[in-house]
Design a protein around this motif. Sequence first.
Motif, mmCIF file in Angstrom:
data_model
loop_
_atom_site.group_PDB
_atom_site.id
_atom_site.type_symbol
_atom_site.label_atom_id
_atom_site.label_comp_id
_atom_site.label_asym_id
_atom_site.label_seq_id
_atom_site.Cartn_x
_atom_site.Cartn_y
_atom_site.Cartn_z
ATOM 1 N N ARG A 46 -16.904 23.017 -11.322
ATOM 2 C CA ARG A 46 -16.828 23.218 -12.357
ATOM 3 C C ARG A 46 -18.245 24.542 -12.541
ATOM 4 N NH1 ARG A 46 -18.909 17.953 -13.283
ATOM 5 N NH2 ARG A 46 -20.514 18.873 -14.142
ATOM 6 N N PRO A 47 -17.888 25.566 -14.133
ATOM 7 C CA PRO A 47 -18.803 26.613 -14.538
ATOM 8 C C PRO A 47 -20.496 26.389 -14.696
ATOM 9 C CG PRO A 47 -16.284 26.765 -15.294
ATOM 10 C CD PRO A 47 -16.798 25.081 -15.204
ATOM 11 N N ASP A 48 -20.536 25.219 -15.326
ATOM 12 C CA ASP A 48 -21.463 24.620 -15.243
ATOM 13 C C ASP A 48 -22.320 24.149 -14.965
ATOM 14 O OD1 ASP A 48 -19.841 22.441 -15.349
ATOM 15 O OD2 ASP A 48 -21.713 20.948 -16.073
ATOM 16 N N VAL A 49 -22.078 23.664 -13.795
ATOM 17 C CA VAL A 49 -22.291 23.060 -12.487
ATOM 18 C C VAL A 49 -22.859 24.905 -11.178
ATOM 19 C CG1 VAL A 49 -22.465 22.380 -10.603
ATOM 20 C CG2 VAL A 49 -21.457 20.639 -11.865
ATOM 21 N N LEU A 50 -21.549 25.530 -11.626
ATOM 22 C CA LEU A 50 -22.133 26.475 -10.969
ATOM 23 C C LEU A 50 -23.271 27.523 -10.584
ATOM 24 C CD1 LEU A 50 -20.266 28.296 -8.366
ATOM 25 C CD2 LEU A 50 -19.014 29.488 -10.327
ATOM 26 N N ALA A 51 -22.936 27.669 -12.334
ATOM 27 C CA ALA A 51 -24.801 28.259 -13.010
ATOM 28 C C ALA A 51 -25.601 27.543 -12.481
ATOM 29 C CB ALA A 51 -24.419 28.207 -14.768
ATOM 30 N N ARG A 52 -25.952 26.064 -11.930
ATOM 31 C CA ARG A 52 -26.710 25.291 -11.741
ATOM 32 C C ARG A 52 -26.856 25.731 -10.248
ATOM 33 N NH1 ARG A 52 -25.222 20.975 -14.025
ATOM 34 N NH2 ARG A 52 -25.264 20.049 -12.238
ATOM 35 N N LEU A 53 -25.801 25.790 -9.370
ATOM 36 C CA LEU A 53 -25.778 26.377 -7.766
ATOM 37 C C LEU A 53 -26.255 27.557 -7.446
ATOM 38 C CD1 LEU A 53 -24.719 24.614 -5.657
ATOM 39 C CD2 LEU A 53 -22.919 26.100 -6.018
ATOM 40 N N ALA A 54 -26.220 28.567 -8.053
ATOM 41 C CA ALA A 54 -26.259 29.962 -7.505
ATOM 42 C C ALA A 54 -27.933 29.566 -7.601
ATOM 43 C CB ALA A 54 -25.853 30.498 -8.624
ATOM 44 N N PRO A 55 -28.613 29.863 -8.383
ATOM 45 C CA PRO A 55 -30.186 29.643 -8.735
ATOM 46 C C PRO A 55 -30.600 29.032 -7.389
ATOM 47 C CG PRO A 55 -29.171 29.040 -10.926
ATOM 48 C CD PRO A 55 -28.274 28.991 -9.853
ATOM 49 N N ALA A 56 -29.736 27.698 -7.263
ATOM 50 C CA ALA A 56 -30.291 27.148 -5.862
ATOM 51 C C ALA A 56 -30.369 27.706 -4.724
ATOM 52 C CB ALA A 56 -29.716 25.565 -6.213
ATOM 53 N N LEU A 57 -29.292 28.432 -4.195
ATOM 54 C CA LEU A 57 -29.471 28.999 -3.837
ATOM 55 C C LEU A 57 -29.475 30.320 -3.419
ATOM 56 C CD1 LEU A 57 -25.508 27.673 -3.007
ATOM 57 C CD2 LEU A 57 -27.105 27.125 -1.827
ATOM 58 N N ASP A 58 -29.985 30.576 -4.598
ATOM 59 C CA ASP A 58 -30.663 32.283 -4.297
ATOM 60 C C ASP A 58 -29.462 32.985 -4.229
ATOM 61 O OD1 ASP A 58 -33.846 30.729 -4.758
ATOM 62 O OD2 ASP A 58 -33.937 31.591 -2.905
ATOM 63 N N ASN A 84 -30.930 28.711 -15.907
ATOM 64 C CA ASN A 84 -31.200 27.327 -14.971
ATOM 65 C C ASN A 84 -32.179 27.629 -13.841
ATOM 66 O OD1 ASN A 84 -28.987 26.054 -15.943
ATOM 67 N ND2 ASN A 84 -27.202 27.584 -15.502
ATOM 68 N N GLN A 85 -32.724 29.313 -13.759
ATOM 69 C CA GLN A 85 -33.103 29.456 -12.839
ATOM 70 C C GLN A 85 -34.409 28.700 -12.856
ATOM 71 O OE1 GLN A 85 -34.240 33.239 -11.903
ATOM 72 N NE2 GLN A 85 -35.043 32.621 -10.185
ATOM 73 N N ALA A 86 -35.435 28.848 -14.226
ATOM 74 C CA ALA A 86 -36.429 27.695 -14.560
ATOM 75 C C ALA A 86 -35.762 26.227 -14.951
ATOM 76 C CB ALA A 86 -36.166 28.641 -16.413
ATOM 77 N N ARG A 87 -35.442 25.896 -15.160
ATOM 78 C CA ARG A 87 -34.380 24.568 -15.301
ATOM 79 C C ARG A 87 -34.585 24.485 -13.474
ATOM 80 N NH1 ARG A 87 -29.828 24.545 -16.967
ATOM 81 N NH2 ARG A 87 -30.713 23.656 -19.373
ATOM 82 N N GLY A 88 -34.268 24.780 -12.418
ATOM 83 C CA GLY A 88 -34.809 24.056 -11.047
ATOM 84 C C GLY A 88 -36.231 24.363 -11.033
#
Length: 111
Positions: A46-58, A84-88
């Motif tokens: 989902r788009p909201d998960v994709l937004a968290r996934l991207a920074p986790a994978l740099d 999301n990067q800050a959240r991570g």
Amino acid sequence: MEDEVTIHERISERRKEKGYTQTSLAAKIGVHSSAVSQWEAGATPRPDVLARLAPALDVTTQWLQTGQSEPDSHAKTGPIDVVNQARGMIADAFGVPASWVQIAIRTGMTE
């Protein structure tokens, strides 16, 4: 004709490059490990998960979706990516899943 790499392959390859297991990546972004398995098998996040996934994978969300831009590019695509990067980073610092971190932003307000 050259085969085009899919979002599913990009997720899998980048996860492995970063040294994450499906379980560790899932914990980092606050989803069940079966979700990562499903994405790598062909389901689309989902788009909201994709937004968290991207920074986790740099990577940027654009790179995950299209393969365009460099995977190691730290130039994020917008404010959501920054949050999301800050959240991570906060989640990592406190040893909790990213889904436990809530960030509130007030804009246009004066003190």
